[in-house]
Design a protein around this motif. Structure first.
Motif, PDB file in Angstrom:
ATOM      1  N   ASP A   1       0.818  -1.221   0.000  1.00 49.99           N
ATOM      2  CA  ASP A   1       0.000   0.000   0.000  1.00 49.99           C
ATOM      3  C   ASP A   1       0.853   1.273   0.000  1.00 49.99           C
ATOM      4  O   ASP A   1       0.316   2.366  -0.151  1.00 49.99           O
ATOM      5  N   ALA A   2       2.160   1.152   0.189  1.00 49.11           N
ATOM      6  CA  ALA A   2       3.023   2.319   0.416  1.00 49.11           C
ATOM      7  C   ALA A   2       2.912   3.370  -0.687  1.00 49.11           C
ATOM      8  O   ALA A   2       2.745   4.564  -0.403  1.00 49.11           O
ATOM      9  N   GLU A   3       3.000   2.959  -1.930  1.00 50.11           N
ATOM     10  CA  GLU A   3       2.958   3.932  -3.036  1.00 50.11           C
ATOM     11  C   GLU A   3       1.621   4.671  -3.056  1.00 50.11           C
ATOM     12  O   GLU A   3       1.567   5.887  -3.247  1.00 50.11           O
ATOM     13  N   ARG A   4       0.547   3.953  -2.820  1.00 51.17           N
ATOM     14  CA  ARG A   4      -0.795   4.558  -2.826  1.00 51.17           C
ATOM     15  C   ARG A   4      -0.953   5.527  -1.655  1.00 51.17           C
ATOM     16  O   ARG A   4      -1.544   6.599  -1.804  1.00 51.17           O
ATOM     17  N   ILE A   5      -0.430   5.163  -0.479  1.00 49.26           N
ATOM     18  CA  ILE A   5      -0.512   6.038   0.700  1.00 49.26           C
ATOM     19  C   ILE A   5       0.200   7.353   0.420  1.00 49.26           C
ATOM     20  O   ILE A   5      -0.323   8.428   0.723  1.00 49.26           O
TER      21      ILE A   5
ATOM     22  N   ALA B   1      -4.071  15.064  -0.901  1.00 44.88           N
ATOM     23  CA  ALA B   1      -4.702  15.792   0.202  1.00 44.88           C
ATOM     24  C   ALA B   1      -3.919  17.066   0.521  1.00 44.88           C
ATOM     25  O   ALA B   1      -4.506  18.114   0.809  1.00 44.88           O
ATOM     26  N   ASP B   2      -2.583  16.990   0.457  1.00 43.48           N
ATOM     27  CA  ASP B   2      -1.753  18.172   0.703  1.00 43.48           C
ATOM     28  C   ASP B   2      -2.024  19.268  -0.317  1.00 43.48           C
ATOM     29  O   ASP B   2      -2.046  20.453   0.019  1.00 43.48           O
ATOM     30  N   ARG B   3      -2.250  18.894  -1.573  1.00 47.51           N
ATOM     31  CA  ARG B   3      -2.515  19.896  -2.614  1.00 47.51           C
ATOM     32  C   ARG B   3      -3.756  20.720  -2.269  1.00 47.51           C
ATOM     33  O   ARG B   3      -3.808  21.932  -2.525  1.00 47.51           O
TER      34      ARG B   3
ATOM     35  N   GLY C   1      -7.783   6.128   1.545  1.00 43.65           N
ATOM     36  CA  GLY C   1      -7.417   6.967   2.679  1.00 43.65           C
ATOM     37  C   GLY C   1      -6.601   6.172   3.677  1.00 43.65           C
ATOM     38  O   GLY C   1      -6.517   4.942   3.598  1.00 43.65           O
ATOM     39  N   PHE C   2      -5.968   6.899   4.624  1.00 44.88           N
ATOM     40  CA  PHE C   2      -5.185   6.222   5.648  1.00 44.88           C
ATOM     41  C   PHE C   2      -5.112   7.065   6.906  1.00 44.88           C
ATOM     42  O   PHE C   2      -5.326   8.282   6.878  1.00 44.88           O
ATOM     43  N   ALA C   3      -4.803   6.411   7.997  1.00 45.40           N
ATOM     44  CA  ALA C   3      -4.556   7.075   9.275  1.00 45.40           C
ATOM     45  C   ALA C   3      -3.322   6.447   9.904  1.00 45.40           C
ATOM     46  O   ALA C   3      -3.163   5.217   9.875  1.00 45.40           O
ATOM     47  N   HIS C   4      -2.436   7.295  10.454  1.00 45.55           N
ATOM     48  CA  HIS C   4      -1.253   6.823  11.177  1.00 45.55           C
ATOM     49  C   HIS C   4      -1.482   7.145  12.647  1.00 45.55           C
ATOM     50  O   HIS C   4      -1.645   8.308  13.011  1.00 45.55           O
TER      51      HIS C   4
ATOM     52  N   LEU D   1      -3.887  11.868   8.983  1.00 47.23           N
ATOM     53  CA  LEU D   1      -5.109  11.357   8.362  1.00 47.23           C
ATOM     54  C   LEU D   1      -5.212  12.001   6.993  1.00 47.23           C
ATOM     55  O   LEU D   1      -5.192  13.236   6.885  1.00 47.23           O
ATOM     56  N   SER D   2      -5.278  11.188   5.965  1.00 48.38           N
ATOM     57  CA  SER D   2      -5.437  11.710   4.607  1.00 48.38           C
ATOM     58  C   SER D   2      -6.421  10.841   3.851  1.00 48.38           C
ATOM     59  O   SER D   2      -6.400   9.618   3.966  1.00 48.38           O
ATOM     60  N   VAL D   3      -7.278  11.515   3.080  1.00 48.78           N
ATOM     61  CA  VAL D   3      -8.284  10.850   2.262  1.00 48.78           C
ATOM     62  C   VAL D   3      -8.240  11.503   0.887  1.00 48.78           C
ATOM     63  O   VAL D   3      -7.979  12.705   0.772  1.00 48.78           O
TER      64      VAL D   3
END
Length: 97
Positions: A14-18, A25-27, A66-69, A82-84
């Motif tokens: 999943d690393a590349e997708r994360i 999300a940053d953009r 999306g992911f959450a750390h 948290l990014s979606v």
């Protein structure tokens, strides 16, 4: 008709997708704050090896959206990131299993 998303522990695959999700999300934040400089996202491969747990949200078609750390610091839970995908953000409800 509702969509069911699955929350699961992130995998190395999943690393590349994360990383791409965090950049997307940053953009949105860069535009919102009209930032002239913004750091690049952390490498998801490093994030996956960092302390804590990384969870991903996968769509019904199994795409990570999306992911959450999550970390534990000084005995307390800490939500590190948290990014979606922006196109899936701000929904009234999403069914997860």
């Amino acid at each position: 008709m509702s969509s069911s998303f699955v929350v699961r522990t992130a995998r190395d695959t999943d690393a590349e997708r994360i990383t791409a999700i965090e950049a997307d999300a940053d953009r949105m934040l860069i535009d919102l704050f009209q930032a002239e400089a913004w750091p690049a996202p952390d490498s998801a491969a490093l994030r996956l090896r960092a302390p804590g747990t990384v969870l991903v949200c996968a769509s019904p078609s199994h795409d990570v959206v999306g992911f959450a750390h999550l970390l534990e610091q000084d005995g307390h839970a800490h939500h590190e990131q948290l990014s979606v995908l922006p196109r899936l953000g701000r929904r009234d409800s999403v069914a997860c299993s």
